[in-house]
Write a protein that holds these residues in place. Structure first.
Motif, mmCIF file in Angstrom:
data_model
loop_
_atom_site.group_PDB
_atom_site.id
_atom_site.type_symbol
_atom_site.label_atom_id
_atom_site.label_comp_id
_atom_site.label_asym_id
_atom_site.label_seq_id
_atom_site.Cartn_x
_atom_site.Cartn_y
_atom_site.Cartn_z
ATOM 1 N N ASN A 1 -121.099 -59.087 86.389
ATOM 2 C CA ASN A 1 -120.227 -58.010 85.740
ATOM 3 C C ASN A 1 -120.792 -57.163 84.872
ATOM 4 N N LYS B 1 -114.771 -76.049 102.497
ATOM 5 C CA LYS B 1 -114.667 -76.913 103.704
ATOM 6 C C LYS B 1 -115.998 -76.814 104.392
ATOM 7 N N LEU C 1 -122.993 -64.648 98.772
ATOM 8 C CA LEU C 1 -122.362 -65.820 97.928
ATOM 9 C C LEU C 1 -120.857 -65.787 98.638
ATOM 10 N N VAL C 2 -120.636 -67.114 99.194
ATOM 11 C CA VAL C 2 -119.257 -67.246 99.886
ATOM 12 C C VAL C 2 -118.882 -68.271 99.273
ATOM 13 N N MET D 1 -116.733 -71.709 99.048
ATOM 14 C CA MET D 1 -116.324 -72.489 100.390
ATOM 15 C C MET D 1 -115.930 -73.863 99.747
ATOM 16 N N TRP E 1 -116.239 -71.636 92.843
ATOM 17 C CA TRP E 1 -115.219 -71.303 91.833
ATOM 18 C C TRP E 1 -114.001 -72.096 92.328
ATOM 19 N N ASP F 1 -119.562 -72.378 109.823
ATOM 20 C CA ASP F 1 -119.045 -71.136 110.217
ATOM 21 C C ASP F 1 -120.110 -69.987 109.819
ATOM 22 N N ARG G 1 -105.671 -64.989 94.057
ATOM 23 C CA ARG G 1 -105.318 -64.247 95.072
ATOM 24 C C ARG G 1 -103.708 -63.789 95.009
ATOM 25 N N TYR H 1 -120.411 -61.135 95.286
ATOM 26 C CA TYR H 1 -119.381 -61.998 95.132
ATOM 27 C C TYR H 1 -118.128 -61.589 95.857
ATOM 28 N N TYR I 1 -115.598 -72.618 85.663
ATOM 29 C CA TYR I 1 -114.848 -72.674 87.080
ATOM 30 C C TYR I 1 -114.092 -74.230 86.915
ATOM 31 N N LEU J 1 -115.620 -61.886 101.173
ATOM 32 C CA LEU J 1 -114.528 -62.084 101.984
ATOM 33 C C LEU J 1 -113.170 -61.947 101.283
ATOM 34 N N TYR K 1 -120.633 -62.717 81.896
ATOM 35 C CA TYR K 1 -120.228 -61.225 81.658
ATOM 36 C C TYR K 1 -121.183 -60.577 80.666
ATOM 37 N N TRP L 1 -107.072 -71.516 91.697
ATOM 38 C CA TRP L 1 -107.112 -71.568 92.969
ATOM 39 C C TRP L 1 -106.084 -72.844 93.157
ATOM 40 N N GLY M 1 -120.465 -70.595 96.943
ATOM 41 C CA GLY M 1 -119.742 -70.343 95.869
ATOM 42 C C GLY M 1 -118.735 -71.533 95.687
ATOM 43 N N LYS N 1 -123.816 -70.398 84.885
ATOM 44 C CA LYS N 1 -123.710 -69.196 84.198
ATOM 45 C C LYS N 1 -123.567 -69.782 82.868
ATOM 46 N N ASN O 1 -116.311 -74.480 107.147
ATOM 47 C CA ASN O 1 -116.463 -72.967 106.699
ATOM 48 C C ASN O 1 -118.017 -72.974 106.320
HETATM 49 N N1 LIG Z 1 -119.684 -63.636 88.798
HETATM 50 C C1 LIG Z 1 -118.416 -63.648 88.679
HETATM 51 O O1 LIG Z 1 -117.608 -63.115 87.669
HETATM 52 C C2 LIG Z 1 -117.582 -64.130 89.977
HETATM 53 C C3 LIG Z 1 -116.397 -63.680 90.351
HETATM 54 C C4 LIG Z 1 -115.860 -64.311 91.311
HETATM 55 C C5 LIG Z 1 -116.694 -65.232 92.318
HETATM 56 N N2 LIG Z 1 -117.851 -65.563 91.906
HETATM 57 C C6 LIG Z 1 -118.776 -66.262 92.722
HETATM 58 O O2 LIG Z 1 -118.604 -66.064 94.133
HETATM 59 C C7 LIG Z 1 -118.307 -67.068 94.829
HETATM 60 C C8 LIG Z 1 -117.534 -66.359 95.978
HETATM 61 O O3 LIG Z 1 -116.289 -65.519 95.533
HETATM 62 P P1 LIG Z 1 -115.038 -66.129 96.031
HETATM 63 O O4 LIG Z 1 -114.682 -67.511 96.338
HETATM 64 O O5 LIG Z 1 -114.078 -65.572 95.009
HETATM 65 O O6 LIG Z 1 -114.476 -65.326 97.281
HETATM 66 P P2 LIG Z 1 -114.760 -65.055 98.797
HETATM 67 O O7 LIG Z 1 -116.112 -65.741 98.870
HETATM 68 O O8 LIG Z 1 -114.507 -63.742 99.081
HETATM 69 O O9 LIG Z 1 -113.736 -66.082 99.597
HETATM 70 C C9 LIG Z 1 -113.461 -67.601 99.498
HETATM 71 C C10 LIG Z 1 -112.523 -67.937 100.501
HETATM 72 O O10 LIG Z 1 -112.692 -67.541 101.961
HETATM 73 C C11 LIG Z 1 -112.638 -68.795 102.558
HETATM 74 N N3 LIG Z 1 -113.669 -68.765 103.388
HETATM 75 C C12 LIG Z 1 -114.959 -68.733 103.241
HETATM 76 N N4 LIG Z 1 -115.458 -68.967 104.469
HETATM 77 C C13 LIG Z 1 -114.737 -69.096 105.287
HETATM 78 C C14 LIG Z 1 -114.626 -69.287 106.859
HETATM 79 N N5 LIG Z 1 -115.713 -69.243 107.449
HETATM 80 N N6 LIG Z 1 -113.510 -69.441 107.370
HETATM 81 C C15 LIG Z 1 -112.325 -69.292 106.866
HETATM 82 N N7 LIG Z 1 -112.020 -69.133 105.414
HETATM 83 C C16 LIG Z 1 -113.303 -68.974 104.987
HETATM 84 C C17 LIG Z 1 -112.631 -69.822 101.557
HETATM 85 O O11 LIG Z 1 -111.816 -70.908 101.903
HETATM 86 P P3 LIG Z 1 -111.812 -72.552 101.254
HETATM 87 O O12 LIG Z 1 -111.718 -72.113 99.705
HETATM 88 O O13 LIG Z 1 -110.713 -72.948 101.825
HETATM 89 O O14 LIG Z 1 -113.140 -72.781 101.789
HETATM 90 C C18 LIG Z 1 -111.905 -69.051 100.257
HETATM 91 O O15 LIG Z 1 -110.563 -69.111 100.187
HETATM 92 C C19 LIG Z 1 -117.273 -67.857 93.905
HETATM 93 O O16 LIG Z 1 -117.062 -69.141 94.498
HETATM 94 C C20 LIG Z 1 -118.070 -67.782 92.757
HETATM 95 O O17 LIG Z 1 -119.303 -68.674 93.140
HETATM 96 C C21 LIG Z 1 -118.416 -64.913 90.899
#
Ligand SMILES: NC(=O)c1ccc[n+]([C@@H]2O[C@H](COP(=O)([O-])OP(=O)(O)OC[C@H]3O[C@@H](n4cnc5c(N)ncnc54)[C@H](OP(=O)(O)O)[C@@H]3O)[C@@H](O)[C@H]2O)c1
Length: 332
Positions: free
Chosen positions: A168, A295, A290-291, A293, A21, A301, A240, A216, A60, A219, A138, A29, A19, A85, A298
């Motif tokens: 969404n 780094k 979908l996570v 990342m 974003w 991991d 956040r 999504y 994004y 984490l 959306y 961010w 992911g 998207k 990560n």
């Molecule tokens: N369709 C939609 O409306 C929608 C909405 C939100 C998100 N998304 C998509 O879904 C993706 C994932 O959601 P998200 O990025 O919002 O949240 P998430 O995946 O729940 O969390 C991402 C956070 O977790 C950290 N992280 C990930 N793996 C880690 C690990 N192994 N150890 C420590 N920290 C870790 C990341 O750190 P770092 O950033 O420092 O690597 C980042 O701060 C987005 O990037 C985007 O592509 C879609």
């Protein structure tokens, strides 16, 4: 890494997806703006650990995530399944107001001409001539679904996209798209141990149509990565700073839940992200994780979450600990 077909398409995608974003930076961010070198290293780590599925979106970083990926994908575009998207744009050509941020007004527009323009804009920023998958960012009730479906099917015929999906949205939207002659391969919705209800409502409809359910927020934007994360402070504009887990009443509950999760994590010698990803994978057979990342560490991991086998008792205990603070809807 393990791979599965994306919905009913021919695309073979890794169970863990990247992911991006956060990669787009900007005010949502706000702790870090990624560089081209960082984006390249991130994709190298994805290649090394078998993560071939990348998700981005025009909005994004208002184009920045796609631009950085376009640079980083040079010379290795075919190694990845690239998903972006459509529907949210900042062209000011109509549609419904969605939000204003960083000096841009973003509208939601699912009319055929807007979808076609979105795809052209993404192809340009990503420096590619095809998109493997496009998600309607959306789902929008203002414009006829049959017109949107026709536009997406035409893009497929033209070879500009290979698959499409919804985000969404509600289970009824998936049925509406299918009944309008659509072929929806993915549904991308929020889902985590702290907000599992929307996903669970959706799983039967995904199963009916053979769609992949893509999480999504698995984490919770970092709040499930460690108990220490909730002690961080974020700028007001940062995503956040706006989700429930920063509120004092939820923080206490989240700390208590971590106390129950900690011995399970320790028994497996794994990280908290791996624990919650492994939990999520058990909730639906055709799940895509979908996570977000930024780094390489990560990526390494998270790729290992597939090696983690949790017992039914552990899965149940993890969710029992989450129950007091689970929420129905995450309004981000
Ligand atoms: N369709 C939609 O409306 C929608 C909405 C939100 C998100 N998304 C998509 O879904 C993706 C994932 O959601 P998200 O990025 O919002 O949240 P998430 O995946 O729940 O969390 C991402 C956070 O977790 C950290 N992280 C990930 N793996 C880690 C690990 N192994 N150890 C420590 N920290 C870790 C990341 O750190 P770092 O950033 O420092 O690597 C980042 O701060 C987005 O990037 C985007 O592509 C879609």
């Amino acid at each position: 890494m393990q791979y599965r077909k994306l919905g009913n398409s021919d695309l073979s995608v890794s169970l863990v997806a990247l992911g991006t974003w956060g990669l787009g930076g900007g005010s949502v961010w706000s702790d870090h703006d990624s560089t081209e070198a960082e984006a390249k290293n991130l994709l190298s780590a994805c290649k090394e650990y078998g993560v071939n599925y990348i998700d981005t979106a025009p909005v994004y970083g208002t184009g920045e995530s796609e631009r950085l990926l376009g640079e980083a994908l040079k010379g290795r575009r075919h190694d990845f399944v690239l998903q972006t998207k459509c529907s949210l744009n900042w062209r000011n050509e109509g549609g419904n107001f969605h939000y204003s941020r960083d000096g841009y007004t973003v509208n939601n527009d699912t009319r055929p001409e807007a979808i076609a323009r979105d795809v052209e804009d993404s192809l340009r920023r990503l420096e590619t001539d095809y998109l493997d998958s496009v998600i309607v960012h959306y789902v929008c009730k203002s414009f006829p679904v049959c017109d949107t479906v026709e536009a997406l099917e035409r893009l497929k015929e033209q070879g500009k996209i290979r698959a499409y999906g919804l985000s969404n949205s509600q289970p009824k939207d998936l049925a509406d798209y299918q009944n309008a002659g659509g072929h929806v391969d993915t549904v991308q919705e929020f889902f985590s141990i702290l907000s599992p209800f929307h996903g669970r409502d959706y799983f039967p409809e995904c199963k009916k149509y053979g769609a992949t359910f893509q999480t999504y927020g698995v984490l919770e934007e970092g709040f499930l990565t460690s108990p220490a994360f909730m002690e961080r402070t974020f700028r007001k504009t940062d995503i956040r700073s706006r989700i429930p887990w920063v509120q004092p009443e939820y923080k206490t509950g989240l700390r208590e839940a971590f106390e129950i999760w900690e011995p399970i994590r320790e028994a497996h010698g794994c990280s908290f992200p791996q624990l919650f990803e492994a939990w999520a994978l058990k909730q639906y057979p055709n799940m895509s994780l979908l996570v977000g990342m930024r780094k390489p560490a990560n990526v390494a991991d998270n790729a290992k979450c597939l090696d983690l086998v949790l017992t039914p008792d552990e899965l149940a205990a993890m969710e029992e600990a989450a129950k007091p603070i689970q929420v129905e809807v995450l309004d981000k």
